[in-house]
Design a protein around this motif. Structure first.
Motif, PDB file in Angstrom:
ATOM      1  N   TRP A  25       0.824  -1.211   0.000  1.00 44.75           N
ATOM      2  CA  TRP A  25       0.000   0.000   0.000  1.00 44.75           C
ATOM      3  C   TRP A  25       0.852   1.253   0.000  1.00 44.75           C
ATOM      4  N   LYS A  26       0.334   2.290  -0.660  1.00 46.49           N
ATOM      5  CA  LYS A  26       0.972   3.598  -0.561  1.00 46.49           C
ATOM      6  C   LYS A  26       0.994   4.021   0.897  1.00 46.49           C
ATOM      7  N   THR A  27       2.045   4.686   1.292  1.00 39.04           N
ATOM      8  CA  THR A  27       2.155   5.207   2.648  1.00 39.04           C
ATOM      9  C   THR A  27       1.342   6.496   2.758  1.00 39.04           C
ATOM     10  N   ASP A  28       0.671   6.662   3.876  1.00 41.32           N
ATOM     11  CA  ASP A  28      -0.008   7.922   4.159  1.00 41.32           C
ATOM     12  C   ASP A  28       1.075   8.907   4.620  1.00 41.32           C
ATOM     13  N   LEU A  29       1.613   9.657   3.669  1.00 41.42           N
ATOM     14  CA  LEU A  29       2.807  10.466   3.955  1.00 41.42           C
ATOM     15  C   LEU A  29       2.537  11.546   4.999  1.00 41.42           C
ATOM     16  N   ALA A  30       1.360  12.168   4.926  1.00 38.56           N
ATOM     17  CA  ALA A  30       1.055  13.221   5.896  1.00 38.56           C
ATOM     18  C   ALA A  30       1.027  12.635   7.310  1.00 38.56           C
ATOM     19  N   ALA A  31       0.466  11.439   7.432  1.00 39.30           N
ATOM     20  CA  ALA A  31       0.393  10.809   8.756  1.00 39.30           C
ATOM     21  C   ALA A  31       1.799  10.510   9.284  1.00 39.30           C
ATOM     22  N   VAL A  32       2.684  10.053   8.382  1.00 36.32           N
ATOM     23  CA  VAL A  32       4.059   9.782   8.820  1.00 36.32           C
ATOM     24  C   VAL A  32       4.721  11.090   9.264  1.00 36.32           C
ATOM     25  N   LEU A  33       4.539  12.140   8.478  1.00 38.09           N
ATOM     26  CA  LEU A  33       5.171  13.424   8.828  1.00 38.09           C
ATOM     27  C   LEU A  33       4.648  13.942  10.167  1.00 38.09           C
TER      28      LEU A  33
END
Ligand code: 39S
Ligand code: ZN
Length: 775
Positions: free
Chosen positions: A311-319
């Protein structure tokens, strides 16, 4: 200080399985060793360049392997059992491949093997790497094992990359994990007790890496996420203190993955290493504790992109989670959660995926792109990559809101399931009487596990059909002919319960994935399973259901050819779950229950078509067991329940079989009993029936087929050998309980090995029957 972007390991098979092709061509003698070495070098160079081009600050080397990284380590430290040493120089590919594959089969094959003189040496034991579908070769360590640096593979590959102008971070498996994965060469011996003899070899290796110019070395110690005793924790302190004292000028990145450090966190952060990698995908909750406890001069590598899923990473959540840490710590890396070995390589090669689903996915290359993007956002501010972040957010939101992932009918049906659905209507003691009356089998009935050889011809026909070169009618006629031939031959040699041979299946999981709703499948999403063998795990993106029967026509055709019972052959819900990429927006248990209902429909359809025996394979049940014991019971509860849900829709007269391979049953025998399959076939040949102790000790009531023929080796077992194994089985189990079968399916074998082996097996069963009758 900036946040650095790194990788822990990249798949080595090549985007188009170039390494598989080169290996198999070499093993079969079609091409020579030089061609293999050349392919390997080309693949390594392309992999390094690609990662560099993606903007990584830290590119791994040493993650390449001709077969397996654990075997590489064993050979490197000289842990080569005597039987293989006579086959060539200890650092030669002859010895390496002999350990990986045994030698009998290759005696007729030239290319890669020289001077074997027809030696008959079995391969080293193979087992699953933690909770993955990747297999490693089990090191064998005895009290007199001499350790010495036998190959310098990590140094050679570091130099190779350097010559291309790429400064890499070499990857090696740590000494403690390697010893914990080893098996004792003699009973009761503790491989870990050899740590102090092994460490000098590692010291030499690390020194050589430093001398070659490495500044960081990644040292993988995934054992740190397991339940460890005090001796193992002490071993970590001993090893890493020694390295700190004896190797100067080199920084170690201690990599942990596949779970949280948990109660080993204090041990890990106290080790005198320069860096620590933690898995924040499997164990996101450990971020706080790790950041809190890690000394400020410890470089942290945060595994924020899932190396085990697509799955694509939820980049905003990681940041959101990483920015506060980045603000407080100066030494920070971001990375995939684990090596990308377990992910398919490149989504860009998938031209036929539903574009809506494709938009939700990231394979290996895309995961590295995500990391590069995260690095920019952390170093230069989110606004510097605002557009890319917005695109990512749109994909994440689209997946969340998509009607494709939810099927109200599936949910309504699951809600209506009550406890009665997962219980057979009649207890085993009564079922078995009814089944015996109907099936009328001799004592010690003989059968096979399902698949027969997937010959080049079968694969070619399927490939031609896939390309449209062979039409449906032609392909079906071909498969019918294969099936008919298999049925005729099984009758001829006198097997009691027949199989149709699974010729129509590309793989026991993918075949079902291609027919179930809620699944997507790839054209080129290959992942290494062992050696040159790969799988294309299907992708479960939505609620699962079965639009149409999947196996009934093939079963019906096979049964029409013979009066003997033909088994209906299915893959069970836990195994389909375990060998697929699963959705991460609901629990594995929930997804498994959906698959269970789909398989249940197939089971009842097979019964309605007339099948008297239905086998539901749960080959992956044991490997799905969580790495930490505290989580076992919960898993076993839902996994067993899912199997029962799939299996319990049939009448008591219908005999349900299951099959498991590579299973250490002692720990989970109660759960296996609770599955309540009428018959279970298990892998026992290599362990010489030791596995049966568990069944005997708990007085397992149902029927059992302990494998008497090791199918992972091309060796043909003799009648006497199999008779001896059966006799041994008869000592721990009652003869009325026993079935006679191989360890596993025969798809990877050749007909010329399978035929004599099964003939011998039938003869062995007959001999034993005669002995029983004489009493
Ligand atoms: N999913 C899964 N996991 C498992 C097992 C398993 O059976 N399935 N068994 C255990 C051991 N693991 C195994 C994993 C793979 C294979 C295996 O045989 N894999 C095959 C591929 C199987 C497959 O998908 N075959 C397809 C595609 C075959 C192929 O390569 N076709 C060529 C063209 C055909 C040709 O000309 O030969 C192509 O696409 O390029 C088919 O038959 O249709 C391989 O690597 O060679 C065996 C055991 C544990 N885990
Ligand atoms: Zn099996």
């Amino acid at each position: 200080m900036p946040v650095y972007v790194s990788n822990l390991g990249f798949p080595r098979i090549g985007p188009r399985r170039e390494l598989k092709t080169a290996l198999e061509s070499c093993w079969s003698g079609k091409t020579g060793r030089d061609a293999l070495l050349e392919t390997a070098r080309t693949l390594r160079a392309a992999t390094w360049r690609r990662q560099q081009a993606l903007g990584l600050d830290c590119v791994p080397s040493g993650d390449f392997s001709f077969y397996d990284q654990v075997l590489d380590t064993s050979v490197m430290v000289g842990a080569i059992p005597a039987a293989y040493r006579s086959l060539g120089a200890p650092d030669s590919l002859d010895v390496y491949f002999a350990m990986a594959r045994g030698t009998q089969a290759e005696s007729a094959e030239s290319g890669c093997s020289h001077g074997r003189g027809g030696a008959d040496v079995p391969a080293q034991e193979m087992t699953k790497w933690f909770d993955t579908n990747y297999h490693y070769l089990v090191p064998e360590i005895g009290p007199r094992q001499r350790f010495e640096l036998t190959t310098t593979k990590p140094v050679d590959e570091f130099r190779e990359a350097k010559a291309l102008g790429i400064h890499t971070r070499p990857v090696i498996i740590g000494p403690v994990t390697w010893l914990l994965l080893a098996k004792p060469a003699q009973e009761g011996f503790e491989p870990l007790s050899r740590l102090s003899d092994l460490l000098p070899v590692y010291v030499e290796l690390l020194s050589r890496l430093r001398d070659a110019g490495a500044d960081w070395v990644q040292i993988d110690e995934p054992a740190l996420v397991l339940d460890l005793d005090d001796a193992a924790r002490a071993a970590f302190r001993t090893a890493y203190t020694e390295f700190a004292e004896r190797v100067s000028g080199l920084k170690l990145m201690l990599a942990t993955y596949f779970g949280g450090l948990g109660d080993n966190l204090d041990t890990a952060v106290a080790l005198p290493v320069a860096g620590l990698h933690v898995d924040l995908v499997r164990a996101p909750e450990q971020l706080y504790a790790v950041a809190e406890k890690a000394p400020t001069n410890l470089t942290l590598s945060l595994g924020v992109v899932d190396g085990r899923n697509v799955w694509k990473t939820d980049l905003a959540a990681v940041l959101d989670r990483i920015e506060p840490v980045a603000a407080r710590r100066t030494k920070l890396l971001i990375a995939p959660s684990c090596s990308l070995l377990h992910a398919p390589i490149d989504l860009a090669l998938e031209t036929k995926l539903d574009p809506r689903v494709k938009d939700w996915l990231a394979f290996g290359v895309q995961k590295l792109e995500e990391l590069a993007l995260l690095g920019k956002a952390l170093n230069n501010g989110r606004e510097s990559v605002a557009e890319a972040l917005a695109t990512n957010a749109a994909s994440i939101a689209a997946r969340r809101a998509s009607p494709l992932v939810r099927d109200p009918a599936v949910r309504a049906r699951l809600a209506s399931v009550d406890a009665g659905w997962s219980v057979r209507s009649t207890p085993f003691a009564e079922r078995t009487v009814m089944q015996r009356a109907i099936l009328d089998l001799p004592p010690l009935p003989t059968t096979t596990i399902g698949s027969f050889p997937q010959t080049a011809e079968v694969r070619k026909a399927r490939a031609a059909h896939g390309k449209g070169v062979l039409d449906d009618a032609g392909y079906n006629a071909f498969l019918r002919e294969e099936t008919a031939r298999a049925i005729r031959w099984q009758e001829e040699i006198g097997l009691d319960v027949l199989v149709h041979g699974e010729f129509e299946r590309n793989d026991m999981v993918q075949y079902f994935g291609e027919q179930l709703s809620g699944f997507a499948f790839t054209r080129g999403g290959w992942v290494q399973s062992y050696g040159s063998r790969c799988v294309r795990p299907p992708i479960i993106y939505g609620d699962v259901s079965r639009p149409m029967p999947m196996t009934v026509d093939w079963w019906r055709y096979a049964q029409s050819l013979t009066p003997r019972p033909v088994k209906g052959m299915l893959t069970g819900p836990v195994t389909i779950l375990q060998w697929s990429f699963v959705r991460d927006d609901q629990s594995r248990a929930d997804t498994c229950r959906q698959i269970a209902l789909a398989i249940r429909d197939e089971v009842t359809d097979l019964e309605a078509a007339g099948a008297k025996i239905i086998q539901i394979d749960e080959a992956a049940l044991r490997e799905g067991l969580p790495l930490r014991r505290a989580a076992w019971q919960h898993y076993l509860d839902w996994a067993v329940e899912a199997f029962r849900l799939a299996a319990s829709g049939v009448r008591p007269e219908t005999q349900v079989h299951t099959h498991m391979c590579y299973s250490e049953f002692n720990d989970i025998i109660a759960a296996i009993g609770a599955m309540d399959a009428d018959v279970i076939s298990i892998e026992t040949a290599r362990s010489k029936m030791e596995l049966l102790d568990a069944f005997a000790t708990c007085s397992y009531p149902n029927e059992i087929g302990p494998g008497v023929y090791d199918i992972h080796s091309p060796r043909v077992p003799s009648t006497a050998e199999m008779e001896a194994l059966l006799t041994k089985a008869g000592e721990s189990l009652s003869a009325t309980q026993l079935w006679v079968n191989p360890d596993c399916g025969l798809k990877t074998r050749k007909w010329e090995d399978v035929k004599p082996a099964l003939e011998n097996m039938v003869t062995a069963a007959a001999a034993l029957r005669a002995r029983i009758r004489a009493y």
